[in-house]
Design a protein around this motif. Structure first.
Motif, PDB file in Angstrom:
ATOM      1  N   ARG A  62      50.544  48.673  14.884  1.00  0.00           N
ATOM      2  CA  ARG A  62      49.635  47.996  15.981  1.00  0.00           C
ATOM      3  C   ARG A  62      48.383  47.753  15.089  1.00  0.00           C
ATOM      4  O   ARG A  62      47.586  46.739  15.517  1.00  0.00           O
ATOM      5  CB  ARG A  62      49.405  48.867  17.107  1.00  0.00           C
ATOM      6  CG  ARG A  62      50.852  48.561  18.162  1.00  0.00           C
ATOM      7  CD  ARG A  62      50.311  49.426  19.462  1.00  0.00           C
ATOM      8  NE  ARG A  62      49.950  50.698  19.574  1.00  0.00           N
ATOM      9  CZ  ARG A  62      50.677  51.670  19.723  1.00  0.00           C
ATOM     10  NH1 ARG A  62      51.869  51.365  19.971  1.00  0.00           N
ATOM     11  NH2 ARG A  62      50.111  52.947  19.752  1.00  0.00           N
ATOM     12  N   LYS A  65      48.512  44.826  12.883  1.00  0.00           N
ATOM     13  CA  LYS A  65      48.076  43.599  13.753  1.00  0.00           C
ATOM     14  C   LYS A  65      46.757  43.457  13.943  1.00  0.00           C
ATOM     15  O   LYS A  65      46.170  42.324  13.633  1.00  0.00           O
ATOM     16  CB  LYS A  65      48.925  43.563  15.015  1.00  0.00           C
ATOM     17  CG  LYS A  65      48.853  42.520  15.848  1.00  0.00           C
ATOM     18  CD  LYS A  65      49.189  41.180  15.384  1.00  0.00           C
ATOM     19  CE  LYS A  65      49.072  40.136  16.539  1.00  0.00           C
ATOM     20  NZ  LYS A  65      47.821  39.836  17.148  1.00  0.00           N
ATOM     21  N   ASN A  68      44.777  42.685  10.556  1.00  0.00           N
ATOM     22  CA  ASN A  68      45.345  41.271   9.854  1.00  0.00           C
ATOM     23  C   ASN A  68      44.334  40.372  10.472  1.00  0.00           C
ATOM     24  O   ASN A  68      44.013  39.301  10.127  1.00  0.00           O
ATOM     25  CB  ASN A  68      46.717  41.152   9.963  1.00  0.00           C
ATOM     26  CG  ASN A  68      47.625  41.476   8.932  1.00  0.00           C
ATOM     27  OD1 ASN A  68      47.040  41.227   7.719  1.00  0.00           O
ATOM     28  ND2 ASN A  68      48.673  41.963   9.217  1.00  0.00           N
ATOM     29  N   ASP A  69      44.366  40.453  12.005  1.00  0.00           N
ATOM     30  CA  ASP A  69      43.560  39.334  12.726  1.00  0.00           C
ATOM     31  C   ASP A  69      42.104  39.495  12.495  1.00  0.00           C
ATOM     32  O   ASP A  69      41.451  38.641  12.345  1.00  0.00           O
ATOM     33  CB  ASP A  69      43.570  39.816  14.297  1.00  0.00           C
ATOM     34  CG  ASP A  69      44.990  39.541  14.904  1.00  0.00           C
ATOM     35  OD1 ASP A  69      45.675  38.770  14.337  1.00  0.00           O
ATOM     36  OD2 ASP A  69      45.302  39.993  16.131  1.00  0.00           O
TER      37      ASP A  69
END
Length: 255
Positions: A62, A65, A68-69
């Motif tokens: 998580r 993610k 990366n965003d």
């Protein structure tokens, strides 16, 4: 740039970073509260930390993610710079920046998840030790509450902000440096980069001393004896990158 221009430039860069960091601070804080609850409930149910490695893996996935965003959002903002009236970058250059930051995201996410579970384990040990004088401290319910408080409580605020600011800063400066590097390669001009410190009461001594250093692109700065390509260089030590607020300036060299 004059001293006033340098400070104005630094403030503008940091303001743009802070806007991004604030968005992802909220996401990271929510994740810390979530994993704190998961670790707490796991211990309350199983009365052991044997399930923690599985929770650590899910936590890491998580965080990957989220980071990366964060990288995509930061690069999107800082890649839109222009030199004169000509847009600097192509999609290939953007992809190069993403690739440079991808390894950092994996490494950072692994460290974050490891530290989270390590903190929960320390809580268990401290509660067991505390039980020598306060027997109820070792009760599973009380250990579970202590884990949730440690991982997702007030500590999560400062930890989430540190992660968000550090990773946004890293992505922004990696983009700035790659822009300067690309401009030098494509134009054939000699490009010079400059370390710009904020020079307020919070700046580290080594970073204050690095302020104003100028290097031809490709040559590292000397920051407290450590070679760094730019502020928050992913290759640099944590002591020189965590919560750094220095920025990278760049310009062409007149011959």
């Amino acid at each position: 740039m004059t001293k006033t221009e340098r400070m104005r430039y630094a403030r503008a860069i940091l303001l743009a970073q802070d806007k991004i960091a604030l968005v992802y601070f909220r996401k990271i804080r929510a994740e810390l509260k979530r994993v704190g609850k998961e670790l707490s409930e796991s211990y309350a149910l199983n009365q052991t930390s044997l399930q923690f490695p599985d929770l650590q893996q899910k936590h890491k996935e998580r965080v990957i993610k989220i980071l990366n965003d964060l990288v995509f959002a930061t690069v999107k903002v800082f890649i839109n710079d222009k030199v004169g009236q000509k847009r600097m970058f192509t999609l290939d250059v953007a992809n190069e920046i993403y690739a440079l930051l991808a390894a950092n995201v994996l490494t950072t996410s692994a460290l974050i998840s490891q530290n989270t579970v390590a903190s929960a384990t320390v809580v268990i040990l401290k509660q067991m030790e505390l039980s020598r004088t306060k027997p109820k401290a070792a009760e599973p319910e009380n250990i579970a509450k202590a884990i949730a408080k440690k991982i997702g409580g007030v500590n999560a605020i400062s930890r989430a902000m540190t992660i968000a600011r550090t990773e946004t800063h890293k992505a922004a400066n990696t983009t700035q440096y790659t822009k300067a590097e690309w401009a030098a390669q494509e134009s054939g001009l000699k490009v010079e980069v400059e370390w710009i410190a904020t020079n307020d009461g919070r700046v580290r001594d080594d970073h204050r001393h690095a302020d104003g250093q100028k290097r031809p692109i490709g040559q590292p700065f000397n920051v407290g004896g450590e070679a760094m390509r730019y502020p928050s260089d992913p290759r640099a030590s944590a002591s020189n990158t965590i919560n750094c607020r220095c920025v990278l300036g760049y310009d062409t060299i007149d011959e």
